[in-house]
Write an enzyme that holds these catalytic residues in place. Structure first.
Site, PDB file in Angstrom:
ATOM      1  CG  ASP A  98      -1.006   4.874  -0.224  1.00 44.06           C
ATOM      2  OD1 ASP A  98      -1.195   3.655  -0.059  1.00 44.06           O
ATOM      3  OD2 ASP A  98      -1.167   5.447  -1.318  1.00 44.06           O
ATOM      4  CG  HIS A 105       1.095   0.069  -8.325  1.00 35.88           C
ATOM      5  ND1 HIS A 105       0.149   0.572  -9.194  1.00 35.88           N
ATOM      6  CD2 HIS A 105       1.458   1.107  -7.535  1.00 35.88           C
ATOM      7  CE1 HIS A 105      -0.052   1.855  -8.935  1.00 35.88           C
ATOM      8  NE2 HIS A 105       0.726   2.207  -7.933  1.00 35.88           N
ATOM      9  CD  GLU A 171      -2.712   4.690  -6.568  1.00 38.14           C
ATOM     10  OE1 GLU A 171      -1.840   4.905  -7.419  1.00 38.14           O
ATOM     11  OE2 GLU A 171      -2.549   4.926  -5.358  1.00 38.14           O
ATOM     12  CD  GLU A 173      -3.495   2.095  -1.919  1.00 35.55           C
ATOM     13  OE1 GLU A 173      -2.971   1.990  -0.789  1.00 35.55           O
ATOM     14  OE2 GLU A 173      -3.249   3.023  -2.703  1.00 35.55           O
ATOM     15  CD  GLN A 212       0.515  10.254  -8.586  1.00 35.48           C
ATOM     16  OE1 GLN A 212      -0.589   9.927  -9.015  1.00 35.48           O
ATOM     17  NE2 GLN A 212       1.396   9.361  -8.171  1.00 35.48           N
ATOM     18  CE  LYS A 225      -0.929   8.781  -5.471  1.00 34.19           C
ATOM     19  NZ  LYS A 225      -1.730   7.558  -5.681  1.00 34.19           N
ATOM     20  CB  THR A 229      -8.320   8.326   0.993  1.00 34.35           C
ATOM     21  OG1 THR A 229      -7.276   9.175   0.490  1.00 34.35           O
ATOM     22  CG2 THR A 229      -7.844   6.891   0.983  1.00 34.35           C
TER      23      THR A 229
END
Ligand SMILES: O=C(O)/C=C/C(=O)CC(=O)CC(=O)O
Ligand SMILES: [Ca+2]
Ligand SMILES: [Mg+2]
Length: 387
Positions: A98, A105, A171, A173, A212, A225, A229
């Site tokens: 990632d 951001h 998030e 992406e 995190q 994280k 995903t």
């Protein structure tokens, strides 16, 4: 998605996992209509490994098959309504990386995670920063997301506690799917990007912000994280994104030679984020600072090899506007300014039962825009820890 011909893996009551391409609201089972053994598989990996020349041939063959009315009769038995199939993870994910390629951001998160320090770290404009994620927890769109449990410590707490995350986030992406592998010791040049990358998926990098922020110094994101995903079910080939290509913006300072990039893999891709059916943000990919060709060059700059099925994500797509950020922590100013939903409830971070759906569009060669599918997930309550 007719001319786009995205690839996915589907099953029906009668068929175990087959590879297909989406054509409008149907999926064409490729097993019997294209003479390519790699397509008779339960994942896309063997096909991804064939390389760019073969990807193009198969795409041309399918395009012809679908376009010519004379073939209608022949392909009819192999078309299934999308509403009647179940979709699966399209490929076995090899390694997952990632990146952190949006300047907005990175600036926003820097301010929130490291107040008092310069928002961008000193290396940020010299290299595309990334971290290795957990390939084994990449899941297909629609997979329910169990609220993760872990160590949390807010700045005003004296010691950590173990419990369900209180700051579950998303998030938004774009992620790139590697087809052609490379040898150990080989560096991939920016110009070779399309020889190795087959296509793109939409990705939601679910993030537990409290886990995190407590764990990430000094080695980076870990359990905050790695619990899940999500990726979209259809892999859109790069070949379908020609009309979306754009030059990236100016880079100052000029990157080192191995990151020099004239390939125009900036992309006109617009995202839409829905929380419980309501649009809360519209991030645009076009402002990303680092291009995916630069990300790939950097990922292999030390000679690390690529494997078929490697997945690398852009990092959160955030623009300068409040309504174009790719995470709730940005949208709600770290939870200080919750958003109000149509039912009157407010959200700083995600609650159990919340449904997040990310969709995206890109320009169609014929004009207008086409959909790149969606990536969705529902939050389930945390599971009590076994003792
Ligand atoms: O700035 C940090 O410490 C953390 C940043 C992130 O959480 C973002 C990350 O996963 C990379 C990205 O998606 O841009
Ligand atoms: Ca991320
Ligand atoms: Mg993740």
């Amino acid at each position: 998605m007719t001319e786009q011909l995205p690839y996915g893996v589907f099953s029906t009551g009668a068929l175990h996992r087959h590879i297909g391409v989406a054509i409008g609201d149907q999926v064409l089972d490729l097993t019997s209509v294209v003479d390519e053994a790699a397509l008779r598989s339960t994942t896309l990996n063997a096909f991804l490994a064939l390389g760019r020349a073969r990807w193009a041939e198969v795409r041309a063959e399918i395009t012809e098959l679908v376009a010519d009315p004379a073939n209608r009769q022949r392909i009819r038995p192999y078309l299934h309504p999308l509403s009647e199939v179940q979709m699966h993870l399209p490929f076995d994910v090899a390694d997952y990386v990632d990146f952190y390629a949006s300047e907005q951001h990175a600036t926003n998160l820097g301010r929130m995670f490291r107040p008092g320090e310069p928002p961008l770290p000193p290396n940020w404009k010299h290299l595309p920063i990334g971290y290795h994620g957990r390939a084994g927890t990449v899941v297909p769109s629609g997979t329910a997301i169990v609220r993760p449990t872990g160590q949390r410590k807010a700045p005003d707490e004296s010691s950590p506690t173990d419990g369900p995350t209180r700051r579950l986030d998303i998030e938004v992406e774009l992620a790139f799917v590697v087809g052609t592998p490379s040898d150990l010791g080989t560096c991939i040049r920016t110009a070779d990007f399309a020889d190795h990358v087959f296509g793109v998926v939409l990705l939601n990098d679910w993030s537990a912000r409290d886990l995190q922020s407590w764990e990430y110094v000094p080695l980076g994101p870990f359990l905050g994280k790695s619990f899940a995903t999500s990726i979209s079910q259809w892999v859109v080939p790069l070949a379908a994104l020609e009309a979306a290509r754009l030059p990236i913006g100016a880079q100052d300072p000029e990157p080192l030679d191995y990151l020099h990039d004239t390939e125009n893999w900036g992309l006109d891709i617009d995202f839409e984020v829905q929380l419980n059916g309501q649009v809360v943000s519209r991030p645009r990919y076009r402002g990303m600072y680092w291009s995916p060709a630069q990300m790939l060059a950097h990922l292999t700059a030390n000679g690390a090899r690529l494997r078929t099925g490697d997945l690398f994500a852009s990092g959160t797509v955030s623009g300068p506007g409040r309504d174009e950020v790719g995470s709730l922590i940005e949208l709600t100013d770290a939870g200080r300014a919750p958003i109000t939903l149509a039912d009157g409830s407010t959200r700083a971070f995600l609650e159990d039962g919340d449904v997040v759906t990310i969709a995206a569009t890109a320009p169609s060669p014929a004009g207008g825009r086409f959909g790149l599918g969606e990536v969705t997930g529902t939050i389930l309550p945390a599971v009590p820890r076994r003792r």
